[in-house]
Scaffold this motif. Structure first.
Motif, PDB file in Angstrom:
ATOM      1  N   MET A 220      60.613  41.926 -22.550  1.00 26.79           N
ATOM      2  CA  MET A 220      60.862  42.905 -23.566  1.00 26.79           C
ATOM      3  C   MET A 220      61.777  42.572 -24.941  1.00 26.79           C
ATOM      4  O   MET A 220      61.758  43.074 -25.945  1.00 26.79           O
ATOM      5  CB  MET A 220      61.287  44.144 -22.706  1.00 26.79           C
ATOM      6  N   THR A 221      63.031  41.622 -24.487  1.00 23.43           N
ATOM      7  CA  THR A 221      63.763  41.444 -25.533  1.00 23.43           C
ATOM      8  C   THR A 221      63.616  40.250 -26.012  1.00 23.43           C
ATOM      9  O   THR A 221      64.400  40.066 -27.114  1.00 23.43           O
ATOM     10  CB  THR A 221      65.138  41.494 -24.748  1.00 23.43           C
ATOM     11  N   GLY A 222      62.665  39.369 -25.842  1.00 23.03           N
ATOM     12  CA  GLY A 222      62.462  38.227 -26.383  1.00 23.03           C
ATOM     13  C   GLY A 222      63.237  37.304 -25.863  1.00 23.03           C
ATOM     14  O   GLY A 222      63.687  36.197 -26.751  1.00 23.03           O
ATOM     15  N   GLY A 223      63.856  37.233 -24.750  1.00 23.75           N
ATOM     16  CA  GLY A 223      64.792  36.308 -24.143  1.00 23.75           C
ATOM     17  C   GLY A 223      66.298  36.571 -24.752  1.00 23.75           C
ATOM     18  O   GLY A 223      66.920  35.465 -24.673  1.00 23.75           O
ATOM     19  N   ALA A 224      66.596  37.584 -25.255  1.00 26.83           N
ATOM     20  CA  ALA A 224      67.954  37.493 -25.834  1.00 26.83           C
ATOM     21  C   ALA A 224      69.075  37.550 -24.668  1.00 26.83           C
ATOM     22  O   ALA A 224      68.815  37.997 -23.688  1.00 26.83           O
ATOM     23  CB  ALA A 224      68.192  38.921 -26.720  1.00 26.83           C
ATOM     24  N   THR A 225      70.152  37.144 -25.102  1.00 29.00           N
ATOM     25  CA  THR A 225      71.488  36.752 -24.300  1.00 29.00           C
ATOM     26  C   THR A 225      72.494  37.471 -24.510  1.00 29.00           C
ATOM     27  O   THR A 225      73.647  37.430 -23.793  1.00 29.00           O
ATOM     28  CB  THR A 225      71.483  35.191 -24.019  1.00 29.00           C
ATOM     29  N   THR A 226      72.710  38.289 -25.702  1.00 30.25           N
ATOM     30  CA  THR A 226      73.528  38.933 -26.092  1.00 30.25           C
ATOM     31  C   THR A 226      73.137  40.455 -26.443  1.00 30.25           C
ATOM     32  O   THR A 226      71.891  40.526 -26.854  1.00 30.25           O
ATOM     33  CB  THR A 226      74.215  38.513 -27.205  1.00 30.25           C
ATOM     34  N   MET A 227      74.082  41.332 -26.311  1.00 33.23           N
ATOM     35  CA  MET A 227      73.681  42.829 -26.848  1.00 33.23           C
ATOM     36  C   MET A 227      74.701  43.402 -27.592  1.00 33.23           C
ATOM     37  O   MET A 227      75.877  43.116 -27.505  1.00 33.23           O
ATOM     38  CB  MET A 227      73.745  43.592 -25.629  1.00 33.23           C
ATOM     39  N   GLU A 228      74.468  44.034 -28.761  1.00 35.91           N
ATOM     40  CA  GLU A 228      75.093  44.812 -29.644  1.00 35.91           C
ATOM     41  C   GLU A 228      75.428  46.061 -29.152  1.00 35.91           C
ATOM     42  O   GLU A 228      74.216  46.786 -28.961  1.00 35.91           O
ATOM     43  CB  GLU A 228      74.789  44.720 -31.177  1.00 35.91           C
ATOM     44  N   MET A 229      76.366  46.576 -28.853  1.00 35.47           N
ATOM     45  CA  MET A 229      76.604  47.919 -28.478  1.00 35.47           C
ATOM     46  C   MET A 229      77.346  48.723 -29.425  1.00 35.47           C
ATOM     47  O   MET A 229      78.471  48.415 -29.688  1.00 35.47           O
ATOM     48  CB  MET A 229      77.499  47.832 -27.117  1.00 35.47           C
ATOM     49  N   ASP A 230      77.024  49.957 -29.679  1.00 33.75           N
ATOM     50  CA  ASP A 230      77.660  50.946 -30.552  1.00 33.75           C
ATOM     51  C   ASP A 230      78.040  52.273 -29.923  1.00 33.75           C
ATOM     52  O   ASP A 230      77.208  52.749 -28.948  1.00 33.75           O
ATOM     53  CB  ASP A 230      76.860  51.302 -31.782  1.00 33.75           C
ATOM     54  N   ILE A 231      79.300  52.908 -30.013  1.00 30.67           N
ATOM     55  CA  ILE A 231      79.450  54.203 -29.422  1.00 30.67           C
ATOM     56  C   ILE A 231      80.262  55.036 -30.394  1.00 30.67           C
ATOM     57  O   ILE A 231      81.302  54.580 -30.719  1.00 30.67           O
ATOM     58  CB  ILE A 231      80.263  54.041 -28.040  1.00 30.67           C
ATOM     59  N   TRP A 232      79.791  56.374 -30.195  1.00 30.92           N
ATOM     60  CA  TRP A 232      80.750  57.209 -31.177  1.00 30.92           C
ATOM     61  C   TRP A 232      81.144  58.274 -30.108  1.00 30.92           C
ATOM     62  O   TRP A 232      80.650  58.834 -29.420  1.00 30.92           O
ATOM     63  CB  TRP A 232      79.662  57.846 -32.117  1.00 30.92           C
ATOM     64  N   VAL A 233      82.740  58.313 -30.529  1.00 30.13           N
ATOM     65  CA  VAL A 233      83.377  59.143 -29.581  1.00 30.13           C
ATOM     66  C   VAL A 233      84.097  60.334 -30.312  1.00 30.13           C
ATOM     67  O   VAL A 233      84.470  60.247 -31.466  1.00 30.13           O
ATOM     68  CB  VAL A 233      84.718  58.335 -28.926  1.00 30.13           C
ATOM     69  N   ASN A 234      83.784  61.528 -29.899  1.00 27.89           N
ATOM     70  CA  ASN A 234      84.297  62.625 -30.757  1.00 27.89           C
ATOM     71  C   ASN A 234      85.877  63.142 -30.335  1.00 27.89           C
ATOM     72  O   ASN A 234      86.516  62.204 -29.560  1.00 27.89           O
ATOM     73  CB  ASN A 234      83.449  64.044 -30.610  1.00 27.89           C
ATOM     74  N   ASP A 235      86.324  64.055 -30.826  1.00 29.54           N
ATOM     75  CA  ASP A 235      87.711  64.292 -30.684  1.00 29.54           C
ATOM     76  C   ASP A 235      88.025  65.330 -29.497  1.00 29.54           C
ATOM     77  O   ASP A 235      89.347  65.649 -29.149  1.00 29.54           O
ATOM     78  CB  ASP A 235      88.233  65.487 -32.031  1.00 29.54           C
ATOM     79  N   LYS A 236      87.104  65.188 -28.661  1.00 31.09           N
ATOM     80  CA  LYS A 236      87.194  65.750 -27.157  1.00 31.09           C
ATOM     81  C   LYS A 236      87.206  64.452 -26.168  1.00 31.09           C
ATOM     82  O   LYS A 236      87.110  64.962 -24.990  1.00 31.09           O
ATOM     83  CB  LYS A 236      86.109  66.789 -27.095  1.00 31.09           C
ATOM     84  N   ASP A 237      87.143  63.440 -26.755  1.00 26.35           N
ATOM     85  CA  ASP A 237      87.193  62.177 -25.851  1.00 26.35           C
ATOM     86  C   ASP A 237      85.925  61.875 -25.124  1.00 26.35           C
ATOM     87  O   ASP A 237      85.864  61.411 -24.060  1.00 26.35           O
ATOM     88  CB  ASP A 237      88.322  62.043 -25.109  1.00 26.35           C
ATOM     89  N   LEU A 238      84.828  62.259 -25.804  1.00 27.82           N
ATOM     90  CA  LEU A 238      83.375  62.357 -25.184  1.00 27.82           C
ATOM     91  C   LEU A 238      82.488  61.554 -25.955  1.00 27.82           C
ATOM     92  O   LEU A 238      82.543  61.768 -27.434  1.00 27.82           O
ATOM     93  CB  LEU A 238      82.770  63.776 -24.875  1.00 27.82           C
ATOM     94  N   PRO A 239      81.580  60.748 -25.389  1.00 28.28           N
ATOM     95  CA  PRO A 239      80.629  60.068 -26.400  1.00 28.28           C
ATOM     96  C   PRO A 239      79.637  61.014 -26.986  1.00 28.28           C
ATOM     97  O   PRO A 239      79.182  61.898 -26.358  1.00 28.28           O
ATOM     98  CB  PRO A 239      79.848  59.049 -25.297  1.00 28.28           C
ATOM     99  N   VAL A 240      79.395  61.056 -28.294  1.00 25.65           N
ATOM    100  CA  VAL A 240      78.407  61.679 -28.868  1.00 25.65           C
ATOM    101  C   VAL A 240      77.026  60.920 -28.941  1.00 25.65           C
ATOM    102  O   VAL A 240      75.798  61.326 -28.755  1.00 25.65           O
ATOM    103  CB  VAL A 240      78.764  61.918 -30.241  1.00 25.65           C
ATOM    104  N   ARG A 241      77.157  59.706 -29.274  1.00 24.64           N
ATOM    105  CA  ARG A 241      75.956  58.611 -29.034  1.00 24.64           C
ATOM    106  C   ARG A 241      76.311  57.426 -28.653  1.00 24.64           C
ATOM    107  O   ARG A 241      77.315  56.917 -28.998  1.00 24.64           O
ATOM    108  CB  ARG A 241      75.388  58.568 -30.678  1.00 24.64           C
ATOM    109  N   MET A 242      75.359  56.849 -27.999  1.00 32.56           N
ATOM    110  CA  MET A 242      75.531  55.204 -27.528  1.00 32.56           C
ATOM    111  C   MET A 242      74.182  54.455 -27.927  1.00 32.56           C
ATOM    112  O   MET A 242      73.081  55.183 -28.102  1.00 32.56           O
ATOM    113  CB  MET A 242      75.532  55.315 -26.261  1.00 32.56           C
ATOM    114  N   GLU A 243      74.328  53.540 -28.511  1.00 33.88           N
ATOM    115  CA  GLU A 243      73.271  52.505 -29.198  1.00 33.88           C
ATOM    116  C   GLU A 243      73.302  51.202 -28.770  1.00 33.88           C
ATOM    117  O   GLU A 243      74.569  50.559 -28.631  1.00 33.88           O
ATOM    118  CB  GLU A 243      73.158  52.537 -30.816  1.00 33.88           C
ATOM    119  N   GLN A 244      72.207  50.535 -28.190  1.00 32.36           N
ATOM    120  CA  GLN A 244      72.440  49.169 -27.740  1.00 32.36           C
ATOM    121  C   GLN A 244      70.958  48.311 -28.337  1.00 32.36           C
ATOM    122  O   GLN A 244      69.888  49.046 -28.433  1.00 32.36           O
ATOM    123  CB  GLN A 244      72.317  49.134 -26.274  1.00 32.36           C
ATOM    124  N   VAL A 245      71.349  47.359 -28.809  1.00 29.06           N
ATOM    125  CA  VAL A 245      70.315  46.187 -29.745  1.00 29.06           C
ATOM    126  C   VAL A 245      70.304  45.123 -28.852  1.00 29.06           C
ATOM    127  O   VAL A 245      71.244  44.219 -28.476  1.00 29.06           O
ATOM    128  CB  VAL A 245      70.286  46.099 -30.950  1.00 29.06           C
TER     129      VAL A 245
END
Length: 285
Positions: A220-245
């Motif tokens: 599915m990933t085309g044999g990728a061995t690395t992952m880019e991860m993004d996370i957005w954290v609000n002022d309540k110390d909770l994640p709003v969004r998580m993304e991975q490629v």
């Protein structure tokens, strides 16, 4: 019924796991001492760690959330899923997925199909069939080993932080190259955007699920061995969004209404038809 589309719909729901599990805390523990030393000399690194530590603890404490997910296996046509995601007592979710986009029209007439994940097993709510392997059954059952392989699926079963978003957050907390990309507005909330690139050594117990020889995710990933991860954290110390490629695959999850979500349980065994071995055979496992 024909199984020709099962790789598509099982793969879509399996890929949704990636955005919330990312990496195991085992790798984080192994690198914690080195990263702590680096943080003493890198301006701002200690602040990033502290912020992610607070977010990890807070998210782990609440244990569940209402979520919206989007999965793209490289086709350019993301598949949306919405529902409840729980990690308080092992990973579980209860979501609605677009029937046509998942190529499940042969099994469900409704525009969306309910999908459950309980203790590493997927359940798909289908219309009872008149004949074939699921005749008279209301649910299809597929063990995650049909997707991640026997060894890879073990990472998603049991309690602890298996399948928890805190597993990803722990890996970010200890990563040495996390960037703070500044404040952004996501879903109407002001949040801080963090990013890191993780390799196989950062994946801990989830490595077999992503790159094992009997895992579908490698294809599915085309044999990728690395992952880019993004996370957005609000002022309540909770994640709003998580993304991975990861190669050609991308997954995004938006969080809302943390805590107090419904319990998620498997349907009665008498109402399910197990297609795990049939799908493994189709995929050459």
């Amino acid at each position: 019924m024909r199984l020709r589309h099962t790789t598509a719909w099982v793969g879509l729901t399996a890929a949704a796991l990636v955005a919330v599990t990312g990496c195991g805390s085992e790798a984080a523990k192994e690198t914690a001492k080195e990263t702590k030393k680096a943080a003493e000399t890198v301006t701002g690194a200690d602040k990033i760690m502290a912020a992610l530590a607070r977010a990890t603890d807070r998210t782990e404490q609440l244990g569940s959330a209402e979520v919206s997910m989007s999965t793209d296996l490289g086709t350019g046509a993301p598949i949306a899923m919405e529902g409840t995601y729980s990690w308080g007592d092992g990973m579980a979710y209860d979501v609605q997925m677009d029937t046509a986009a998942a190529q499940m029209q042969e099994l469900q007439d409704a525009p969306t199909i309910q999908v459950l994940l309980v203790d590493g097993v997927y359940y798909y709510d289908v219309d009872p069939q008149a004949s074939g392997p699921i005749a008279g059954k209301e649910w299809i059952k597929v063990d995650s080993s049909a997707v991640f392989g026997d060894s890879g699926s073990q990472a998603y079963k049991g309690g602890g932080d298996a399948g928890s978003p805190t597993a990803s957050m722990k890996s970010l907390k200890y990563a040495g190259d996390v960037e703070n990309l500044g404040a952004e507005t996501v879903n109407g909330q002001r949040a801080t955007h963090y990013r890191a690139v993780l390799d196989e050594n950062d994946m801990g117990k989830f490595k077999d699920a992503y790159s094992g020889e009997d895992s579908m995710l490698g294809a599915m990933t085309g044999g990728a061995t690395t992952m880019e991860m993004d996370i957005w954290v609000n002022d309540k110390d909770l994640p709003v969004r998580m993304e991975q490629v990861m190669g050609s695959m991308s997954v995004s999850m938006d969080f809302a209404k943390f805590g107090a979500t419904k319990d998620i349980t498997a349907p009665p065994a008498a109402q399910t038809a197990d297609l795990t071995e049939a799908i493994k055979e189709q995929n050459g496992q």
